[in-house]
Design a protein around this motif. Structure first.
Motif, PDB file in Angstrom:
ATOM      1  N   ALA A 910     -12.147   5.497  -7.889  1.00 36.65           N
ATOM      2  CA  ALA A 910     -10.926   6.281  -8.064  1.00 36.65           C
ATOM      3  C   ALA A 910     -10.534   6.311  -9.527  1.00 36.65           C
ATOM      4  O   ALA A 910     -10.488   5.276 -10.196  1.00 36.65           O
ATOM      5  N   LEU A 911     -10.257   7.504 -10.043  1.00 29.35           N
ATOM      6  CA  LEU A 911      -9.763   7.665 -11.408  1.00 29.35           C
ATOM      7  C   LEU A 911      -8.242   7.680 -11.434  1.00 29.35           C
ATOM      8  O   LEU A 911      -7.632   7.297 -12.435  1.00 29.35           O
ATOM      9  N   ARG A 912      -7.615   8.159 -10.373  1.00 27.99           N
ATOM     10  CA  ARG A 912      -6.172   8.089 -10.173  1.00 27.99           C
ATOM     11  C   ARG A 912      -5.928   7.705  -8.722  1.00 27.99           C
ATOM     12  O   ARG A 912      -6.649   8.164  -7.837  1.00 27.99           O
ATOM     13  N   GLU A 913      -4.933   6.867  -8.492  1.00 24.74           N
ATOM     14  CA  GLU A 913      -4.638   6.430  -7.132  1.00 24.74           C
ATOM     15  C   GLU A 913      -3.214   6.803  -6.769  1.00 24.74           C
ATOM     16  O   GLU A 913      -2.355   6.988  -7.648  1.00 24.74           O
ATOM     17  N   ALA A 914      -2.963   6.910  -5.465  1.00 24.41           N
ATOM     18  CA  ALA A 914      -1.616   7.193  -4.982  1.00 24.41           C
ATOM     19  C   ALA A 914      -0.673   6.105  -5.484  1.00 24.41           C
ATOM     20  O   ALA A 914      -0.888   4.911  -5.246  1.00 24.41           O
ATOM     21  N   ASP A 915       0.384   6.517  -6.195  1.00 22.86           N
ATOM     22  CA  ASP A 915       1.256   5.544  -6.842  1.00 22.86           C
ATOM     23  C   ASP A 915       2.683   5.561  -6.315  1.00 22.86           C
ATOM     24  O   ASP A 915       3.567   4.930  -6.903  1.00 22.86           O
ATOM     25  N   VAL A 916       2.926   6.289  -5.222  1.00 21.33           N
ATOM     26  CA  VAL A 916       4.258   6.349  -4.624  1.00 21.33           C
ATOM     27  C   VAL A 916       4.288   5.431  -3.407  1.00 21.33           C
ATOM     28  O   VAL A 916       3.315   5.356  -2.644  1.00 21.33           O
ATOM     29  N   THR A 917       5.393   4.725  -3.240  1.00 21.87           N
ATOM     30  CA  THR A 917       5.535   3.788  -2.126  1.00 21.87           C
ATOM     31  C   THR A 917       5.190   4.469  -0.805  1.00 21.87           C
ATOM     32  O   THR A 917       5.808   5.464  -0.418  1.00 21.87           O
ATOM     33  N   SER A 918       4.204   3.913  -0.108  1.00 20.88           N
ATOM     34  CA  SER A 918       3.683   4.544   1.105  1.00 20.88           C
ATOM     35  C   SER A 918       2.460   3.759   1.553  1.00 20.88           C
ATOM     36  O   SER A 918       1.870   3.024   0.747  1.00 20.88           O
ATOM     37  N   PRO A 919       2.034   3.889   2.793  1.00 20.31           N
ATOM     38  CA  PRO A 919       0.720   3.344   3.158  1.00 20.31           C
ATOM     39  C   PRO A 919      -0.406   3.900   2.285  1.00 20.31           C
ATOM     40  O   PRO A 919      -1.427   3.239   2.093  1.00 20.31           O
ATOM     41  N   ASN A 920      -0.206   5.115   1.729  1.00 19.96           N
ATOM     42  CA  ASN A 920      -1.213   5.656   0.812  1.00 19.96           C
ATOM     43  C   ASN A 920      -1.448   4.705  -0.361  1.00 19.96           C
ATOM     44  O   ASN A 920      -2.578   4.547  -0.838  1.00 19.96           O
ATOM     45  N   HIS A 921      -0.355   4.105  -0.833  1.00 15.17           N
ATOM     46  CA  HIS A 921      -0.476   3.178  -1.961  1.00 15.17           C
ATOM     47  C   HIS A 921      -1.225   1.925  -1.535  1.00 15.17           C
ATOM     48  O   HIS A 921      -2.087   1.415  -2.262  1.00 15.17           O
ATOM     49  N   LEU A 922      -0.921   1.406  -0.367  1.00 19.55           N
ATOM     50  CA  LEU A 922      -1.626   0.225   0.131  1.00 19.55           C
ATOM     51  C   LEU A 922      -3.112   0.527   0.310  1.00 19.55           C
ATOM     52  O   LEU A 922      -3.973  -0.284  -0.037  1.00 19.55           O
ATOM     53  N   TRP A 923      -3.411   1.705   0.844  1.00 25.79           N
ATOM     54  CA  TRP A 923      -4.803   2.088   1.084  1.00 25.79           C
ATOM     55  C   TRP A 923      -5.535   2.482  -0.203  1.00 25.79           C
ATOM     56  O   TRP A 923      -6.737   2.690  -0.180  1.00 25.79           O
ATOM     57  N   ARG A 924      -4.779   2.602  -1.311  1.00 26.10           N
ATOM     58  CA  ARG A 924      -5.348   3.019  -2.600  1.00 26.10           C
ATOM     59  C   ARG A 924      -6.096   4.342  -2.453  1.00 26.10           C
ATOM     60  O   ARG A 924      -7.244   4.494  -2.875  1.00 26.10           O
ATOM     61  N   ILE A 925      -5.405   5.297  -1.831  1.00 24.65           N
ATOM     62  CA  ILE A 925      -5.989   6.626  -1.647  1.00 24.65           C
ATOM     63  C   ILE A 925      -6.193   7.274  -3.018  1.00 24.65           C
ATOM     64  O   ILE A 925      -5.268   7.332  -3.838  1.00 24.65           O
ATOM     65  N   PRO A 926      -7.383   7.772  -3.308  1.00 20.57           N
ATOM     66  CA  PRO A 926      -7.618   8.378  -4.625  1.00 20.57           C
ATOM     67  C   PRO A 926      -7.004   9.779  -4.722  1.00 20.57           C
ATOM     68  O   PRO A 926      -7.202  10.616  -3.840  1.00 20.57           O
ATOM     69  N   LEU A 927      -6.238  10.010  -5.776  1.00 20.82           N
ATOM     70  CA  LEU A 927      -5.822  11.368  -6.097  1.00 20.82           C
ATOM     71  C   LEU A 927      -6.941  12.098  -6.856  1.00 20.82           C
ATOM     72  O   LEU A 927      -6.959  13.325  -6.909  1.00 20.82           O
ATOM     73  N   MET A 928      -7.833  11.317  -7.423  1.00 21.34           N
ATOM     74  CA  MET A 928      -8.964  11.869  -8.163  1.00 21.34           C
ATOM     75  C   MET A 928     -10.043  10.788  -8.191  1.00 21.34           C
ATOM     76  O   MET A 928      -9.744   9.627  -8.455  1.00 21.34           O
ATOM     77  N   PHE A 929     -11.293  11.146  -7.894  1.00 23.93           N
ATOM     78  CA  PHE A 929     -12.365  10.158  -7.999  1.00 23.93           C
ATOM     79  C   PHE A 929     -13.575  10.778  -8.692  1.00 23.93           C
ATOM     80  O   PHE A 929     -13.619  11.967  -8.964  1.00 23.93           O
ATOM     81  N   GLN A 930     -14.531   9.917  -9.007  1.00 25.76           N
ATOM     82  CA  GLN A 930     -15.664  10.333  -9.819  1.00 25.76           C
ATOM     83  C   GLN A 930     -16.420  11.498  -9.190  1.00 25.76           C
ATOM     84  O   GLN A 930     -16.503  11.621  -7.962  1.00 25.76           O
ATOM     85  N   THR A 931     -16.962  12.332 -10.060  1.00 25.64           N
ATOM     86  CA  THR A 931     -17.794  13.433  -9.574  1.00 25.64           C
ATOM     87  C   THR A 931     -19.138  12.875  -9.121  1.00 25.64           C
ATOM     88  O   THR A 931     -19.605  11.856  -9.632  1.00 25.64           O
ATOM     89  N   PRO A 932     -19.791  13.526  -8.160  1.00 26.83           N
ATOM     90  CA  PRO A 932     -21.022  12.970  -7.599  1.00 26.83           C
ATOM     91  C   PRO A 932     -22.202  13.039  -8.576  1.00 26.83           C
ATOM     92  O   PRO A 932     -22.126  13.659  -9.636  1.00 26.83           O
ATOM     93  N   ARG A 933     -23.270  12.376  -8.188  1.00 26.26           N
ATOM     94  CA  ARG A 933     -24.503  12.417  -8.971  1.00 26.26           C
ATOM     95  C   ARG A 933     -24.925  13.862  -9.201  1.00 26.26           C
ATOM     96  O   ARG A 933     -24.878  14.692  -8.299  1.00 26.26           O
TER      97      ARG A 933
END
Length: 943
Positions: A910-933
């Motif tokens: 993950a390059l950016r993670e969910a940063d607002v109080t929520s289960p999304n934050h606990l789960w570290r849901i990526p707002l942006m992640f690395q591009t594939p091979r």
């Protein structure tokens, strides 16, 4: 090529001194011996190309040429005892100093032989890195400046990780050792560049048209007066023979893998953030003599076309860039040389800013056109003295327009993904919560901007080299610079309204004063002097720089604009000592202040004609989520340029820096270096809300459900926030000043090991550092940075957890890159890049206050001062890129075939993670992640 690349990188760990922030002058020196082995005096040494300089060896057989621009020189030797002169080709392309040993052989007839050629060192400053054109050809790179530096230079951090080039149409922000992106400096051919954002960095230069890229930070060889990154871009020049090159690189979706993990899929994320539809990068260049004159030319044309799929977008996103370069160089006399450089760039991004969160209609329709014209005159007063004069003009137009056909004002979801639940649900049950993170910005873009910028730059440099007592030497440099920048900006918005929602419901309305038109300008004058003294194995550098900077808002309608006036005197010193001759150990130290330069954005922030915002509550009376003026509620806040003014006693920020370094040559062509630094920033700038005193706020207690957003899991607690008195709402007035105690610091160590052998060239580097300051709320580089003026001091709620790690603090980084010649004209190159995650804090939305919805940082960003473990970072990043190439020779032509693999491990960090109080934050849901091979195919023809 491998030998030249190895020489360039070997030189990059040595220290060199030069004129201040000017093109990188080198030197060629040496000793001439007779057939008996004794020094030979009276031998004539002459440069056969470039500046036509000639000297006679002294009684010790010594000679030297100084202040030479990077080039491959033909050096001739002659003597009455020799029947003919000899000419040796010396590659001085990489700005190091070449030392030669030449001997007159006892033969019939007597001839010359080159006994030795090596690199001279040392000087003070810090090690710099030199990226030559040959090195760029060898490494797996998409020829994007910020990506190149972010992946290979241990002190540099790019705004985002992008190996495959999916964002190669963007001029990313760069930070070094935690310093602000606003305090970088880039010079092309010796003259400064600045982009329209005022961050003093080159905007997407055409790397194939450059001979070298010289990188330094702080107290570097370039002796610059700003604390950030110093880049010197040296364009390619023609030669006495016609030569050329052409290349193309290609990627497509068919050559990409899929890196969506099972964990992503369990939360309903089934696509990569971005994938290529196609990517094409091509270049053609040609150089040589102009007819039968001693003048030379170099011309280059490059193009890049990119189309990609973005998650949540039904149609592909595209961009196109064209670059052009023409460089003319030639003598007008034996000692005088003129140069003319012209560059142009055209960029078109119809959907700029598209992402999984920004819908297609909310993107900007972006067009950029820039032109640069420079002239230079160099006079060699002798082989040891030089006078250099340069003039340059530049212009750029950038338009960030609304998408054609938009019918609704901008809509933005505040604190997307916020959810409070009794217990943390399973991944499957939590998919609706994760979906709240998608398309959070819809309808039109918030603002449309058209910017015009003009620049004029001039510089005068005088350098001389002299010998003194006990065979000591000194190099004295004197000079001055003048820089003028003017920017005009027209801003507009759809219906002058931005609509803001919270949890899908109408919350508030921004009313903008658009259309607006502003003009700002800055004059910068500098006078500088430096002296490099060397005696045996000791050297001392002293430098002084006087800067005078004035700025003004040009305002219509009789409104008085703000004026800026700074005068600064900075002094720097450095020493170096070589402890032993065999396997030398070099000890270096440097110290001095760096005064910050005012970017145009500083004046734009206080322009009375600038964009202003009035924030109102929104009472959606008919529940249709469409705004009507009768639904406007309480005025909550005002902000923007019309509400700001400048402190009449505003001081220039500055950074004090101390550095030490050890560099040890070790057997088997290797060098180990260690450096440590500490930098402290003083008099940082910020906007104070003087219209609303602290007495207008009352502390109140609120409930925080904790990291997981669940109210019954045991991590809940209470926090204190500040409720604003109703009668003070909308009375905001801001003063741009130096808040008492507003400072920052960054400190750390860097370790490098460079090996340069016959078949191997590699560098392993590691750094551990921290960067701490008080910055505005937010987790991106345009919020969590010292350059952001509004946020840290205008509201007591925004000061909560504001002191912490800045965006470009990565804690620990390790980078390993190298080139290996397999044999059979086959080469393998690689780049491995590890970084700790981005500092970020958890947002907690707060409702029920008089000032409406606000968000506070419930946790500190990053480790900060490191006194506890409460800070947060995103997941660490690891990426590996690989290139395999094979070359074929056809007479004087060469054909190279290349296969690149980016993100070899197909990582999905993950390059950016969910940063607002929520289960999304606990789960570290990526707002942006690395591009594939991704696999890139390429071919290059050189002749």
């Amino acid at each position: 090529m491998a030998v030249r690349v190895a020489a360039a990188l070997w030189a990059s760990l040595l220290w060199a001194s030069s004129l201040k922030a000017q093109i990188p002058w080198g030197e060629i020196s040496g000793e001439v011996f007779g057939f008996s082995g004794k020094p030979l005096s009276g031998a004539a040494v002459e440069l056969e190309n470039g500046p036509r300089l000639a000297v006679l060896t002294n009684e010790k057989g010594q000679f030297s040429f100084h202040f030479l621009p990077p080039a491959i020189y033909r050096v001739s030797f002659s003597h009455p005892l020799a029947s003919q002169k000899a000419i040796f080709e010396i590659d001085n392309t990489f700005k190091y100093s070449s030392f030669l040993k030449v001997r007159l052989q006892e033969e019939s007839p007597w001839t010359w032989s080159l006994l030795e050629q090596r690199i001279r060192s040392p000087s003070t400053g810090i090690p710099e890195k030199i990226y030559s054109s040959d090195l760029l050809k060898s490494l797996p790179t998409t020829l994007h400046l910020a990506t190149l530096l972010g992946n290979t230079e241990i002190s540099a951090v790019a705004e985002r990780l992008d190996g495959a080039g999916l964002h190669s149409d963007e001029s990313m922000l760069l930070g070094a050792r935690g310093s602000s992106w606003s305090q970088n400096e880039t010079r092309l051919n010796g003259l400064a560049l600045a982009d329209l954002k005022g961050n003093s960095m080159a905007s997407l230069p055409d790397l194939p048209a450059l001979q070298t890229i010289n990188y330094g930070v702080g107290n570097s060889w370039m002796d610059g007066s700003v604390p950030g990154i110093h880049l010197e871009l040296t364009p390619k020049t023609g030669s006495e023979e016609v030569h050329g090159q052409g290349h193309f690189f290609f990627q497509s979706g068919a050559l990409q893998s899929v890196n969506v993990t099972e964990r992503h899929r369990s939360f309903g994320i089934t696509q990569s953030d971005e994938r290529f539809r196609h990517f094409f990068n091509g270049n053609f260049q040609l150089g040589g003599p102009i007819a039968k004159t001693p003048w030379t030319y170099f011309g280059s044309f490059s193009t890049q076309n990119l189309e990609k799929w973005v998650r949540n977008h039904p149609l592909p996103v595209s961009s196109t860039i064209y670059w052009g370069t023409l460089n003319l160089l030639g003598p007008v006399s034996i000692t005088d040389q003129l140069g003319i450089l012209w560059t142009t760039r055209y960029l078109r991004r119809p959907q700029a800013g598209a992402s999984a969160q920004v819908a297609r209609e909310a993107t900007s329709n972006e067009t950029q056109v820039s032109q640069i014209l420079q002239g230079s005159w160099t006079r060699y007063l002798s082989s040891r003295s030089l006078l250099d004069v340069r003039l340059g003009v530049a212009g750029e137009r950038r338009e960030d327009g609304l998408q054609p056909g938009v019918q609704e004002p901008s809509r933005e979801e505040l604190f997307p993904g916020f959810a409070i639940v009794p217990f943390v649900p399973s991944a499957i049950a939590g998919r609706p919560i994760v979906s709240l993170l998608n398309k959070t910005e819809t309808e039109s873009a918030p603002l449309a901007v058209v910017t015009h910028q003009q620049q004029f730059e001039s510089s005068l440099q005088l350098g001389t080299f002299r010998q003194s007592f006990w065979n000591s030497t000194y190099r004295l440099s004197l000079g001055g610079d003048y820089h003028f920048t003017q920017s005009s900006q027209q801003s507009s918005s759809f219906n002058n309204i931005n609509l803001l929602f919270f949890q899908g419901m109408p919350n508030s309305v921004r009313l903008l004063n658009t259309p607006t038109q502003t003009r700002d300008r800055i004059h910068q004058k500098e006078v500088h002097a430096s002296n490099h003294f060397a005696l045996a194995r000791f050297s001392l550098d002293l430098g002084v720089n006087a800067a005078f900077q004035t700025g003004l808002n040009s305002v219509d309608g009789g409104v008085r604009g703000n004026r800026l006036g700074w005068s600064n005197l900075s002094r720097r010193a450095g020493v170096a000592f070589q402890i032993r001759r065999k396997w030398p150990l070099l000890v270096r130290g440097a110290a001095g202040p760096h005064y910050h330069r005012p970017p145009l954005s500083l004046l734009a922030a206080v322009n009375p004609n600038g964009v202003g915002v009035r924030l109102y509550s929104w009472k959606d009376l008919n529940h249709d989520k469409q705004f009507q003026m009768e639904e406007i509620g309480q005025l909550l806040k005002v902000y923007g340029a019309p509400y700001n003014r400048m402190d009449g006693h505003l001081k220039s920020p500055f950074t004090n820096e101390v550095m030490i370094s050890l560099s040890q040559e070790i057997p088997h062509y290797a060098t180990f270096s260690f450096s440590g630094f500490r930098r402290v920033e003083h008099h940082l700038l910020s906007l104070l809300n003087v219209g609303i005193p602290l007495t207008a706020y009352t502390p109140v207690e609120i409930f925080d459900p904790g990291e997981d957003g669940a109210v019954a899991t045991g991590d809940e607690h209470r926090l204190i926030v500040f409720n604003q008195k109703s009668e003070t709402l909308g009375h905001d007035s801001y003063l741009l000043t130096n808040p008492p105690g507003h400072s920052g610091f960054y400190e750390g160590v860097e370790i490098r090991l460079l090996h340069s052998g016959r078949r191997w060239l590699w560098e392993a580097a590691y750094t551990k550092y921290r960067a701490v300051s008080r910055t505005a709320p937010g987790n991106g580089p345009r919020q969590n940075d010292q350059a952001v003026l509004l946020g840290a001091f205008d509201d007591p709620n925004k000061s909560i957890n504001a002191y912490g790690s800045t965006f470009f603090d990565r804690g620990r980084m390790g980078k390993l890159w190298g080139i290996y010649n397999v044999g059979w004209r086959t080469q393998v190159a690689w780049i491995a890049n590890y970084q700790d995650g981005v500092p970020y804090g958890r947002y907690l939305p707060v409702t029920g206050l008089n000032q409406g919805l606000i968000g506070i940082l419930a946790t500190r960003r990053g480790p900060g001062t490191g006194r506890d473990n409460l800070g947060k970072r995103t997941a660490s990043h690891l990426t590996m890129d690989l290139r395999c190439s094979r070359s074929l020779d056809f007479g004087r032509s060469r054909l190279d075939f290349m296969v690149d693999v980016y993100n070899l491990l197909n990582s999905a960090h993950a390059l950016r993670e969910a940063d607002v109080t929520s289960p999304n934050h606990l789960w570290r849901i990526p707002l942006m992640f690395q591009t594939p091979r991704s696999v890139q195919l390429g071919m290059r023809l050189s002749w």
